[in-house]
Design a protein around this motif. Sequence first.
Motif, PDB file in Angstrom:
ATOM      1  N   GLU A 125       0.831  -1.210   0.000  1.00 47.93           N
ATOM      2  CA  GLU A 125       0.000   0.000   0.000  1.00 47.93           C
ATOM      3  C   GLU A 125       0.863   1.256   0.000  1.00 47.93           C
ATOM      4  N   MET A 126       1.933   1.238   0.805  1.00 44.93           N
ATOM      5  CA  MET A 126       2.830   2.384   0.872  1.00 44.93           C
ATOM      6  C   MET A 126       3.432   2.686  -0.500  1.00 44.93           C
ATOM      7  N   MET A 127       3.885   1.650  -1.198  1.00 43.65           N
ATOM      8  CA  MET A 127       4.513   1.854  -2.497  1.00 43.65           C
ATOM      9  C   MET A 127       3.493   2.296  -3.545  1.00 43.65           C
ATOM     10  N   THR A 128       2.273   1.784  -3.475  1.00 38.13           N
ATOM     11  CA  THR A 128       1.216   2.225  -4.389  1.00 38.13           C
ATOM     12  C   THR A 128       0.926   3.706  -4.187  1.00 38.13           C
ATOM     13  N   GLU A 129       0.820   4.141  -2.935  1.00 36.88           N
ATOM     14  CA  GLU A 129       0.605   5.556  -2.625  1.00 36.88           C
ATOM     15  C   GLU A 129       1.781   6.404  -3.101  1.00 36.88           C
ATOM     16  N   ALA A 130       2.993   5.901  -2.896  1.00 39.50           N
ATOM     17  CA  ALA A 130       4.189   6.639  -3.294  1.00 39.50           C
ATOM     18  C   ALA A 130       4.254   6.805  -4.807  1.00 39.50           C
ATOM     19  N   ARG A 131       3.944   5.747  -5.563  1.00 40.73           N
ATOM     20  CA  ARG A 131       3.947   5.864  -7.025  1.00 40.73           C
ATOM     21  C   ARG A 131       2.905   6.868  -7.503  1.00 40.73           C
ATOM     22  N   ALA A 132       1.719   6.840  -6.880  1.00 37.06           N
ATOM     23  CA  ALA A 132       0.665   7.783  -7.267  1.00 37.06           C
ATOM     24  C   ALA A 132       1.088   9.225  -6.993  1.00 37.06           C
ATOM     25  N   LEU A 133       1.696   9.485  -5.856  1.00 36.38           N
ATOM     26  CA  LEU A 133       2.128  10.841  -5.524  1.00 36.38           C
ATOM     27  C   LEU A 133       3.275  11.283  -6.427  1.00 36.38           C
ATOM     28  N   ALA A 134       4.228  10.401  -6.686  1.00 34.84           N
ATOM     29  CA  ALA A 134       5.347  10.740  -7.578  1.00 34.84           C
ATOM     30  C   ALA A 134       4.830  11.047  -8.980  1.00 34.84           C
ATOM     31  N   THR A 135       3.854  10.268  -9.460  1.00 35.44           N
ATOM     32  CA  THR A 135       3.261  10.507 -10.783  1.00 35.44           C
ATOM     33  C   THR A 135       2.559  11.859 -10.812  1.00 35.44           C
ATOM     34  N   LYS A 136       1.797  12.154  -9.774  1.00 34.86           N
ATOM     35  CA  LYS A 136       1.090  13.442  -9.684  1.00 34.86           C
ATOM     36  C   LYS A 136       2.080  14.607  -9.744  1.00 34.86           C
ATOM     37  N   ARG A 137       3.182  14.490  -9.043  1.00 31.74           N
ATOM     38  CA  ARG A 137       4.199  15.554  -9.041  1.00 31.74           C
ATOM     39  C   ARG A 137       4.889  15.658 -10.393  1.00 31.74           C
ATOM     40  N   MET A 138       5.124  14.533 -11.059  1.00 30.94           N
ATOM     41  CA  MET A 138       5.715  14.561 -12.396  1.00 30.94           C
ATOM     42  C   MET A 138       4.777  15.254 -13.380  1.00 30.94           C
ATOM     43  N   VAL A 139       3.484  14.928 -13.314  1.00 32.16           N
ATOM     44  CA  VAL A 139       2.491  15.552 -14.191  1.00 32.16           C
ATOM     45  C   VAL A 139       2.445  17.059 -13.936  1.00 32.16           C
ATOM     46  N   ALA A 140       2.508  17.476 -12.682  1.00 30.57           N
ATOM     47  CA  ALA A 140       2.518  18.910 -12.361  1.00 30.57           C
ATOM     48  C   ALA A 140       3.750  19.588 -12.968  1.00 30.57           C
TER      49      ALA A 140
END
Length: 103
Positions: free
Chosen positions: A51-66
């Motif tokens: 779960e931690m890694m899934t959340e981390a990938r989602a946040l990293a992706t969101k920041r990359m998109v920004a």
Amino acid sequence: MILTTTEHIPGKDYEILGLVRGSTIQSKNLGKDITQGLKSLVGGELSAYNEMMTEARALATKRMVADAESQGADAVVCMRYVSASVAQGAAEVMAYGTAVKFC
């Protein structure tokens, strides 16, 4: 925003804007860390870390998109993830790729 792991987007012409990235460092609380440590003794999936890694990938992706949007990108090609352990129970995840603008 189109995200793709391929080098090309079929039917699209674009100009390369440059590298974009987003990252985060995530950890679980001490209680979860202890229970997951005990789980590793008997084997099986470490769901709290999953779960931690899934959340981390989602946040990293969101920041990359920004980052891509701030450069005026329409898409990110050659998108990748990389992760590294930075401490007991903590991991860094980075999402990166090449920002492009459609012609």
